[in-house]
Design a protein around this motif. Sequence first.
Motif, PDB file in Angstrom:
ATOM      1  N   THR A 120       0.512   5.713  -1.716  1.00 22.36           N
ATOM      2  CA  THR A 120      -0.267   6.847  -2.210  1.00 22.36           C
ATOM      3  C   THR A 120      -0.360   6.682  -3.716  1.00 22.36           C
ATOM      4  OG1 THR A 120       0.532   8.265  -0.436  1.00 22.36           O
ATOM      5  CG2 THR A 120      -0.350   9.360  -2.394  1.00 22.36           C
ATOM      6  N   VAL A 121      -1.583   6.806  -4.259  1.00 21.70           N
ATOM      7  CA  VAL A 121      -1.782   6.626  -5.696  1.00 21.70           C
ATOM      8  C   VAL A 121      -2.420   7.875  -6.290  1.00 21.70           C
ATOM      9  CG1 VAL A 121      -1.930   4.109  -5.585  1.00 21.70           C
ATOM     10  CG2 VAL A 121      -4.018   5.470  -5.364  1.00 21.70           C
ATOM     11  N   SER A 122      -2.187   8.064  -7.577  1.00 20.49           N
ATOM     12  CA  SER A 122      -2.769   9.181  -8.320  1.00 20.49           C
ATOM     13  C   SER A 122      -3.839   8.660  -9.257  1.00 20.49           C
ATOM     14  CB  SER A 122      -1.689   9.877  -9.153  1.00 20.49           C
ATOM     15  OG  SER A 122      -0.669  10.363  -8.317  1.00 20.49           O
ATOM     16  N   ALA A 123      -4.781   9.525  -9.613  1.00 19.59           N
ATOM     17  CA  ALA A 123      -5.807   9.156 -10.585  1.00 19.59           C
ATOM     18  C   ALA A 123      -5.120   8.674 -11.857  1.00 19.59           C
ATOM     19  CB  ALA A 123      -6.699  10.353 -10.894  1.00 19.59           C
ATOM     20  N   GLY A 124      -5.532   7.511 -12.338  1.00 16.65           N
ATOM     21  CA  GLY A 124      -4.958   6.938 -13.557  1.00 16.65           C
ATOM     22  C   GLY A 124      -3.797   5.996 -13.318  1.00 16.65           C
ATOM     23  N   GLN A 125      -3.277   5.933 -12.097  1.00 16.58           N
ATOM     24  CA  GLN A 125      -2.141   5.051 -11.790  1.00 16.58           C
ATOM     25  C   GLN A 125      -2.607   3.597 -11.764  1.00 16.58           C
ATOM     26  OE1 GLN A 125       0.153   6.197  -8.343  1.00 16.58           O
ATOM     27  NE2 GLN A 125       0.902   4.109  -8.033  1.00 16.58           N
ATOM     28  N   THR A 126      -1.797   2.700 -12.297  1.00 17.27           N
ATOM     29  CA  THR A 126      -2.136   1.282 -12.330  1.00 17.27           C
ATOM     30  C   THR A 126      -2.124   0.678 -10.936  1.00 17.27           C
ATOM     31  OG1 THR A 126      -1.255   1.019 -14.562  1.00 17.27           O
ATOM     32  CG2 THR A 126      -1.458  -0.984 -13.245  1.00 17.27           C
ATOM     33  N   LEU A 127      -3.235  -0.018 -10.624  1.00 18.96           N
ATOM     34  CA  LEU A 127      -3.360  -0.735  -9.348  1.00 18.96           C
ATOM     35  C   LEU A 127      -3.090  -2.222  -9.518  1.00 18.96           C
ATOM     36  CD1 LEU A 127      -6.686   0.851  -8.053  1.00 18.96           C
ATOM     37  CD2 LEU A 127      -4.342   1.490  -7.439  1.00 18.96           C
ATOM     38  N   GLY A 128      -3.375  -2.731 -10.690  1.00 24.88           N
ATOM     39  CA  GLY A 128      -3.221  -4.154 -10.968  1.00 24.88           C
ATOM     40  C   GLY A 128      -3.788  -4.470 -12.342  1.00 24.88           C
ATOM     41  N   GLN A 129      -4.081  -5.748 -12.542  1.00 20.49           N
ATOM     42  CA  GLN A 129      -4.612  -6.208 -13.822  1.00 20.49           C
ATOM     43  C   GLN A 129      -5.879  -7.018 -13.582  1.00 20.49           C
ATOM     44  OE1 GLN A 129      -1.102  -8.429 -15.033  1.00 20.49           O
ATOM     45  NE2 GLN A 129      -0.673  -6.877 -16.580  1.00 20.49           N
ATOM     46  N   VAL A 130      -6.759  -6.981 -14.568  1.00 14.24           N
ATOM     47  CA  VAL A 130      -7.966  -7.809 -14.507  1.00 14.24           C
ATOM     48  C   VAL A 130      -7.553  -9.264 -14.477  1.00 14.24           C
ATOM     49  CG1 VAL A 130     -10.047  -8.511 -15.775  1.00 14.24           C
ATOM     50  CG2 VAL A 130      -9.367  -6.103 -15.715  1.00 14.24           C
ATOM     51  N   GLY A 131      -8.211 -10.030 -13.622  1.00 16.66           N
ATOM     52  CA  GLY A 131      -7.956 -11.466 -13.533  1.00 16.66           C
ATOM     53  C   GLY A 131      -9.258 -12.230 -13.628  1.00 16.66           C
ATOM     54  N   ASP A 132      -9.229 -13.447 -13.209  1.00 22.17           N
ATOM     55  CA  ASP A 132     -10.420 -14.300 -13.135  1.00 22.17           C
ATOM     56  C   ASP A 132     -10.412 -14.985 -11.770  1.00 22.17           C
ATOM     57  OD1 ASP A 132     -11.637 -13.907 -15.730  1.00 22.17           O
ATOM     58  OD2 ASP A 132      -9.893 -14.937 -16.568  1.00 22.17           O
TER      59      ASP A 132
END
Length: 142
Positions: free
Chosen positions: A99-111
Motif C-alpha cells: 500500500t502506497v501513499s501519494a508522494g511515497q517513493t516507488l523507485g528511481q529513474v533509470g535508462d
Amino acid sequence: MKPEELLPQVCSPLDGTTVTVFSMTELLYDETMADWRTHEGLDIAAEAGDLVAATQDGTVTAVYEDDYLGNVVVVSHSGDLATLYANLSETPAVAVGDTVSAGQTLGQVGDTALLEAAEPSHLHFEVFQNGEAIDPLEYLPE
C-alpha cells in the motif's frame, strides 16, 4: 469535512519538463525506432537516479521488467484508476501488494526502456481509467 478533504490527493511523480506528450490520435516520431507511432503516456525529463513518487494513494499491483518499457511499477487507485511508471532503475522500492501513499517513493529513474533508448533519461508515465489510457495531463495537478 471540507469538500477538498473528500477528494484524493494527487501529486506529480517527479519534477521535470514533459519531453514527449500523450498522443493516441496523432503519430509522433520515435527517435529510437525511427518511425511514427502513438504514445500512451508522458515522458518527463529527469536525471537517472531521481526519485519517482506515487501520484495518489493506492496498492502496487505489478512490478515487472518489460522488454520495451524497462522496469515498470503499476499502482491501482480508487475510481478505477491505475498509474504506470516505466523506465525505472534496476531495483524499484516497492513490491506487489504494498500500500502506497501519494508522494511515497516507488523507485528511481533509470535508462531501462529499450523502446525509448535514444531519449535522454526520463520517466515514462501512463494513466488508465477503466483500463483505457487517458492523458496524464488531465489527471495530474497543474
